[in-house]
Design a protein around this motif. Structure first.
Motif, mmCIF file in Angstrom:
data_model
loop_
_atom_site.group_PDB
_atom_site.id
_atom_site.type_symbol
_atom_site.label_atom_id
_atom_site.label_comp_id
_atom_site.label_asym_id
_atom_site.label_seq_id
_atom_site.Cartn_x
_atom_site.Cartn_y
_atom_site.Cartn_z
ATOM 1 N N THR A 1 0.829 -1.196 0.000
ATOM 2 C CA THR A 1 0.000 0.000 0.000
ATOM 3 C C THR A 1 0.867 1.252 0.000
ATOM 4 O OG1 THR A 1 -0.182 0.337 2.403
ATOM 5 C CG2 THR A 1 -1.633 -1.306 1.418
ATOM 6 N N LEU B 1 -9.211 -2.982 3.004
ATOM 7 C CA LEU B 1 -8.581 -4.143 2.388
ATOM 8 C C LEU B 1 -8.128 -5.155 3.437
ATOM 9 C CD1 LEU B 1 -6.507 -2.494 -0.474
ATOM 10 C CD2 LEU B 1 -8.412 -4.068 -0.703
ATOM 11 N N HIS C 1 -14.314 6.368 -3.581
ATOM 12 C CA HIS C 1 -14.788 5.054 -4.003
ATOM 13 C C HIS C 1 -15.792 5.150 -5.145
ATOM 14 C CE1 HIS C 1 -16.671 1.193 -4.052
ATOM 15 N NE2 HIS C 1 -17.810 1.677 -3.610
ATOM 16 N N ASN D 1 -4.755 -2.635 -8.807
ATOM 17 C CA ASN D 1 -5.978 -1.837 -8.787
ATOM 18 C C ASN D 1 -5.629 -0.404 -9.163
ATOM 19 O OD1 ASN D 1 -8.102 -0.486 -6.191
ATOM 20 N ND2 ASN D 1 -8.623 -0.881 -8.310
ATOM 21 N N LEU E 1 -12.927 -7.458 -5.560
ATOM 22 C CA LEU E 1 -11.743 -8.124 -5.039
ATOM 23 C C LEU E 1 -11.898 -9.632 -5.080
ATOM 24 C CD1 LEU E 1 -8.977 -7.972 -3.622
ATOM 25 C CD2 LEU E 1 -10.205 -7.907 -1.447
ATOM 26 N N ILE F 1 -0.466 -7.846 -4.128
ATOM 27 C CA ILE F 1 -1.631 -6.997 -4.376
ATOM 28 C C ILE F 1 -1.214 -5.538 -4.241
ATOM 29 C CG2 ILE F 1 -3.957 -6.359 -3.643
ATOM 30 C CD1 ILE F 1 -4.321 -9.145 -2.527
ATOM 31 N N CYS G 1 -11.882 1.826 -6.768
ATOM 32 C CA CYS G 1 -11.025 1.215 -5.771
ATOM 33 C C CYS G 1 -11.633 -0.085 -5.272
ATOM 34 C CB CYS G 1 -10.765 2.224 -4.676
ATOM 35 S SG CYS G 1 -11.229 1.792 -3.062
ATOM 36 N N ILE G 2 -10.766 -1.086 -5.004
ATOM 37 C CA ILE G 2 -11.246 -2.417 -4.608
ATOM 38 C C ILE G 2 -11.580 -2.492 -3.131
ATOM 39 C CG2 ILE G 2 -10.139 -3.733 -6.454
ATOM 40 C CD1 ILE G 2 -7.831 -4.324 -4.573
ATOM 41 N N CYS G 3 -11.450 -1.389 -2.399
ATOM 42 C CA CYS G 3 -11.890 -1.414 -1.003
ATOM 43 C C CYS G 3 -13.392 -1.140 -0.986
ATOM 44 C CB CYS G 3 -11.124 -0.394 -0.163
ATOM 45 S SG CYS G 3 -11.278 1.305 -0.700
ATOM 46 N N PRO H 1 -3.012 -2.011 -4.382
ATOM 47 C CA PRO H 1 -4.222 -1.199 -4.519
ATOM 48 C C PRO H 1 -3.883 0.209 -4.965
ATOM 49 C CG PRO H 1 -3.598 -1.348 -2.220
ATOM 50 C CD PRO H 1 -2.616 -2.208 -2.985
ATOM 51 N N THR H 2 -4.881 0.916 -5.433
ATOM 52 C CA THR H 2 -4.687 2.307 -5.803
ATOM 53 C C THR H 2 -4.273 3.125 -4.591
ATOM 54 O OG1 THR H 2 -5.846 4.313 -6.508
ATOM 55 C CG2 THR H 2 -7.184 2.617 -5.530
ATOM 56 N N ALA I 1 -7.008 4.170 -2.193
ATOM 57 C CA ALA I 1 -7.735 3.171 -1.423
ATOM 58 C C ALA I 1 -7.499 3.378 0.065
ATOM 59 C CB ALA I 1 -7.298 1.761 -1.826
#
Length: 376
Positions: free
Chosen positions: A11, A110, A253, A40, A81, A99, A72-74, A101-102, A105
């Motif tokens: 992250t 996550l 998001h 992501n 996800l 992984i 975003c995948i959160c 993430p952006t 995020a």
């Protein structure tokens, strides 16, 4: 059913240097061992995956990449996800999963998702690594930003780069700031900042070994959340309040995020999109490979865009295919192998961020004409 696949979550706030660190981790991959990478990207155009697949060295030839673009995948539904991870693992059977993430995020979301019971047998979560740019930290707008702080709070290891300009007192202040947010976090100081300014990977023995060691260290942050997950059903039965509450969803998001990229054939080129998410303006272009741009004029044009926060792309130029990776404190370009098409994405702040903040005026049609005028 795959079980106990080592998984590392990387992250970091927007522009901190996550992609560079991912490349550094991949450089430690044993030759012939298949890894998987879930990327992501907040924008709609996948760029990081294209950059990784353009490399032809022995480390990246066995990397299975899946991209989740457009948000975003959160996500509270967890579906983007879950679907992306399930397909990646079942299709490629990797020995290790990374992984990324952006940068927009929220890591807490996550961590909560990856601590869920249905992942506890499939994934063996290793240390959560967060990347922090000391140049960003020097600016108060980052230090006091809740999203910037959140990445430090929910990590096991903090990799600090771009710190050579810090004085001894500033480094001490940075460590104190980190300890106040997360007293248990381990700090790794990148031994050289060369990779953040030239695009080259830092392969110094000490730094590489320190990073590689994190791939086999269990995550305290994840295990703590797993214990919370186990305790919650019992506490609910006996009428106790939950031990933890999900944080408010990421401000940026996008609930309509797609779980997978569209195939290249589904997008007619040239393609451009633009949109606004809260105080962030996003725009991206995918252009035919035969469009060749004047490299110097393109970079000048990009740097003159109003209040830009991030510029990323891989573009066919007069200097060959160029990887472009710009943040306000780091400008990086390097040549890469030929791509199927050119891709460019920009993130602008919608206001000046000052007390008398005014909205940034963006003429997207005008920008299209200006960009096309840079073609040879």
């Amino acid at each position: 059913m795959l079980q106990n696949i080592p998984c590392t979550l990387v992250t970091g706030f927007l522009g901190s240097g996550k992609t560079t660190l991912i490349n550094q981790l991949i450089a430690t991959k044993p030759t012939g061992e298949r890894w998987a990478l879930l990327i992501n990207e907040f924008g709609r155009i996948g760029i990081d995956g294209a950059l990784l697949t353009s490399s032809q060295d022995s480390h990246t030839t066995d990397i299975a990449i899946r991209e989740v673009s457009g948000g975003c995948i959160c996500c509270t539904s967890q579906l983007p996800l879950q679907i992306a991870l399930s397909r990646l693992l079942s299709d490629h059977h990797p020995k290790r999963l990374l992984i990324e993430p952006t940068g927009l995020a929220h890591p807490r979301e996550l961590v909560q998702q990856l601590s869920a019971p249905h992942w506890q047998t499939a994934l063996k979560m290793q240390a959560v690594i967060t990347v922090l740019s000391a140049l960003q930290w020097q600016q108060e707008k980052y230090r006091t930003h809740e999203g910037f702080q959140a990445h430090v709070r929910d990590a096991d290891v903090l990799v600090i780069n771009r710190y050579t300009q810090l004085s001894a007192d500033e480094k001490q202040a940075l460590q104190a700031w980190v300890a106040k947010l997360n007293a248990q976090i381990s700090i790794i100081w990148a031994e050289s900042d060369s990779q953040t300014t030239t695009g080259e990977i830092n392969t110094s023995t000490g730094y590489s070994a320190a990073l590689s060691a994190q791939l086999s260290k269990p995550s305290f942050v994840i295990s703590k959340q797993q214990r919370v997950n186990i305790a919650e059903p019992y506490r609910a039965v006996v009428g106790l309040k939950p031990l933890s509450h999900s944080l408010t969803a990421n401000t940026f998001h996008n609930p309509e995020s797609n779980d997978d990229n569209k195939p290249d054939t589904s997008i007619e080129l040239p393609y451009r999109y633009h949109e606004q998410q809260q105080d962030i303006l996003l725009a991206g272009w995918r252009l035919p490979a035969e469009y060749v741009f004047n490299a110097d004029k393109l970079q000048d044009w990009l740097l003159k865009l109003p209040n830009w926060q991030r510029i990323k792309g891989v573009v066919h130029t007069s200097h060959g295919w160029l990887q472009i990776n710009f943040t306000p404190d780091s400008l990086s370009t390097k040549t890469v192998s030929a791509q199927a098409d050119s891709r460019l994405e920009i993130i602008l702040q919608a206001s000046t961020g000052q007390e008398d903040a005014t909205a940034v005026k963006v003429d997207w049609e005008g920008y299209d004409l200006e960009l096309m005028a840079l073609m040879l």
